[in-house]
Design a protein around this motif. Structure first.
Motif, PDB file in Angstrom:
ATOM      1  N   UNK A  99      -1.576  -4.299   7.823  1.00  0.00           N
ATOM      2  CA  UNK A  99      -2.857  -3.525   8.359  1.00  0.00           C
ATOM      3  C   UNK A  99      -2.402  -2.175   8.924  1.00  0.00           C
ATOM      4  N   UNK A 100      -1.157  -2.339   9.732  1.00  0.00           N
ATOM      5  CA  UNK A 100      -0.447  -0.959  10.215  1.00  0.00           C
ATOM      6  C   UNK A 100      -0.039  -0.204   9.221  1.00  0.00           C
ATOM      7  N   UNK A 101       0.576  -0.720   8.101  1.00  0.00           N
ATOM      8  CA  UNK A 101       0.935   0.099   7.043  1.00  0.00           C
ATOM      9  C   UNK A 101      -0.054   0.770   6.228  1.00  0.00           C
ATOM     10  N   UNK A 159      -1.998  10.364   3.988  1.00  0.00           N
ATOM     11  CA  UNK A 159      -2.588  11.003   2.831  1.00  0.00           C
ATOM     12  C   UNK A 159      -3.758  11.737   3.171  1.00  0.00           C
ATOM     13  N   UNK A 160      -4.461  11.274   3.993  1.00  0.00           N
ATOM     14  CA  UNK A 160      -5.847  11.898   4.515  1.00  0.00           C
ATOM     15  C   UNK A 160      -7.041  11.186   3.568  1.00  0.00           C
ATOM     16  N   UNK A 161      -6.757  10.018   3.082  1.00  0.00           N
ATOM     17  CA  UNK A 161      -7.590   9.247   2.244  1.00  0.00           C
ATOM     18  C   UNK A 161      -7.546   7.882   2.477  1.00  0.00           C
ATOM     19  N   UNK A 162      -8.500   7.013   2.441  1.00  0.00           N
ATOM     20  CA  UNK A 162      -8.649   5.793   2.789  1.00  0.00           C
ATOM     21  C   UNK A 162      -7.928   4.857   1.903  1.00  0.00           C
ATOM     22  N   UNK A 163      -6.787   4.232   2.142  1.00  0.00           N
ATOM     23  CA  UNK A 163      -6.116   3.278   1.478  1.00  0.00           C
ATOM     24  C   UNK A 163      -6.017   1.832   2.311  1.00  0.00           C
ATOM     25  N   UNK A 164      -6.751   0.852   1.716  1.00  0.00           N
ATOM     26  CA  UNK A 164      -6.895  -0.543   2.487  1.00  0.00           C
ATOM     27  C   UNK A 164      -7.458  -1.562   1.452  1.00  0.00           C
ATOM     28  N   UNK A 196     -10.326  -6.835 -10.091  1.00  0.00           N
ATOM     29  CA  UNK A 196     -10.887  -6.312 -11.291  1.00  0.00           C
ATOM     30  C   UNK A 196     -12.278  -5.692 -11.151  1.00  0.00           C
ATOM     31  N   UNK A 197     -13.170  -6.366 -10.284  1.00  0.00           N
ATOM     32  CA  UNK A 197     -14.572  -5.907 -10.103  1.00  0.00           C
ATOM     33  C   UNK A 197     -14.877  -4.862  -9.174  1.00  0.00           C
ATOM     34  N   UNK A 198     -13.959  -4.638  -8.107  1.00  0.00           N
ATOM     35  CA  UNK A 198     -14.217  -3.609  -7.248  1.00  0.00           C
ATOM     36  C   UNK A 198     -13.203  -2.187  -7.759  1.00  0.00           C
ATOM     37  N   UNK A 199     -12.329  -2.341  -8.633  1.00  0.00           N
ATOM     38  CA  UNK A 199     -11.450  -1.322  -8.923  1.00  0.00           C
ATOM     39  C   UNK A 199     -10.310  -0.989  -8.061  1.00  0.00           C
ATOM     40  N   UNK A 200      -9.311   0.067  -8.246  1.00  0.00           N
ATOM     41  CA  UNK A 200      -8.222  -0.080  -7.566  1.00  0.00           C
ATOM     42  C   UNK A 200      -8.286   1.450  -6.770  1.00  0.00           C
ATOM     43  N   UNK A 201      -7.374   1.483  -5.799  1.00  0.00           N
ATOM     44  CA  UNK A 201      -7.246   2.450  -4.837  1.00  0.00           C
ATOM     45  C   UNK A 201      -5.890   2.707  -5.009  1.00  0.00           C
ATOM     46  N   UNK A 202      -5.252   3.914  -5.458  1.00  0.00           N
ATOM     47  CA  UNK A 202      -3.817   4.226  -5.543  1.00  0.00           C
ATOM     48  C   UNK A 202      -3.262   5.508  -4.812  1.00  0.00           C
ATOM     49  N   UNK A 218      -2.793 -12.178  -0.289  1.00  0.00           N
ATOM     50  CA  UNK A 218      -2.075 -12.428   1.168  1.00  0.00           C
ATOM     51  C   UNK A 218      -1.192 -11.124   1.249  1.00  0.00           C
ATOM     52  N   UNK A 219      -0.955 -11.024   2.647  1.00  0.00           N
ATOM     53  CA  UNK A 219      -0.218  -9.785   2.967  1.00  0.00           C
ATOM     54  C   UNK A 219       0.924  -9.959   4.233  1.00  0.00           C
ATOM     55  N   UNK A 220       1.757  -9.010   4.017  1.00  0.00           N
ATOM     56  CA  UNK A 220       2.870  -9.152   5.178  1.00  0.00           C
ATOM     57  C   UNK A 220       2.232  -8.858   6.622  1.00  0.00           C
ATOM     58  N   UNK A 221       2.565  -9.350   7.653  1.00  0.00           N
ATOM     59  CA  UNK A 221       2.266  -9.287   8.932  1.00  0.00           C
ATOM     60  C   UNK A 221       1.748  -7.891   9.229  1.00  0.00           C
ATOM     61  N   UNK A 222       2.627  -6.925   8.685  1.00  0.00           N
ATOM     62  CA  UNK A 222       2.312  -5.592   9.079  1.00  0.00           C
ATOM     63  C   UNK A 222       1.519  -4.731   8.158  1.00  0.00           C
TER      64      UNK A 222
END
Length: 196
Positions: A181-183, A191-196, A89-95, A175-179
């Protein structure tokens, strides 16, 4: 929803039986006569990693013999679209959104992640390479939810995969799947943009 390995990749039937290899016992002979198993022969061929490369199932509807790898390849090749977002909510979303049919990539950042804009067009060989990378992170077999019930607010994410018109939803809250970070590395690179 995870991949169903007993579903024939040729005709989508679930009317399948296992193929068993090796010298048949009397019991396995009787089971084959009853149509419960198929005898695959005495020899088993293995690859350089000591894994069997023999077919594992026989489809009673169409006669197709196949293995888990065939099913995995079939399911991943049916992907039409992948959408994902992450944020709070506070930092916004990357999509992002990758349209495998139109060969278009979209990306956006906003409080709701709904301002996605066309980033680039992609070639078929790039889509094929992406599919191979998605297999490596086992995307279609991720659980539906990853929830850390001890953290409120924080970071939420979701990934929606359209497989032949049927959407598979994956969601997480802190919480995240084990993979994961690699995903994120694969998507960011693609995509040439940072998604994390």
């Amino acid at each position: 929803m995870a991949i169903t390995y007993k579903k024939c990749p040729k005709c989508n039937s679930k009317n399948n039986i296992p193929i068993i290899y090796g010298e048949p016992t009397y019991e396995s002979y009787l089971r084959s006569k009853n149509g419960e198993v198929m005898l695959g022969g005495c020899c088993v061929v293995i690859d350089e990693n000591d894994k069997s490369i023999m077919n594992e199932y026989y489809c009673k509807n169409c006669g197709n013999e196949y293995g888990k790898k065939d099913v995995i390849d079939s399911e991943y090749n049916k992907i039409r679209n992948i959408y994902g977002n992450i944020g709070g909510y506070f930092e916004g979303y990357t999509a992002f959104e990758i349209d495998f049919i139109k060969k278009e990539v979209f990306f956006g950042t906003s409080i709701y992640g709904d301002d996605k804009k066309l980033v680039k067009k992609i070639r078929t060989e790039n889509v094929e390479r992406l599919i191979e990378q998605l297999k490596e992170v086992n995307l279609l077999n991720w659980k539906k939810e990853y929830i850390n019930k001890y953290v409120l607010d924080g970071t939420q994410w979701n990934v929606v995969i359209d497989v032949n018109g049927r959407k598979r939803f994956k969601y997480g809250s802190n919480e995240y799947p084990v993979q994961w970070k690699k995903f994120c590395e694969i998507i960011s690179s693609f995509i040439g943009r940072k998604f994390k």
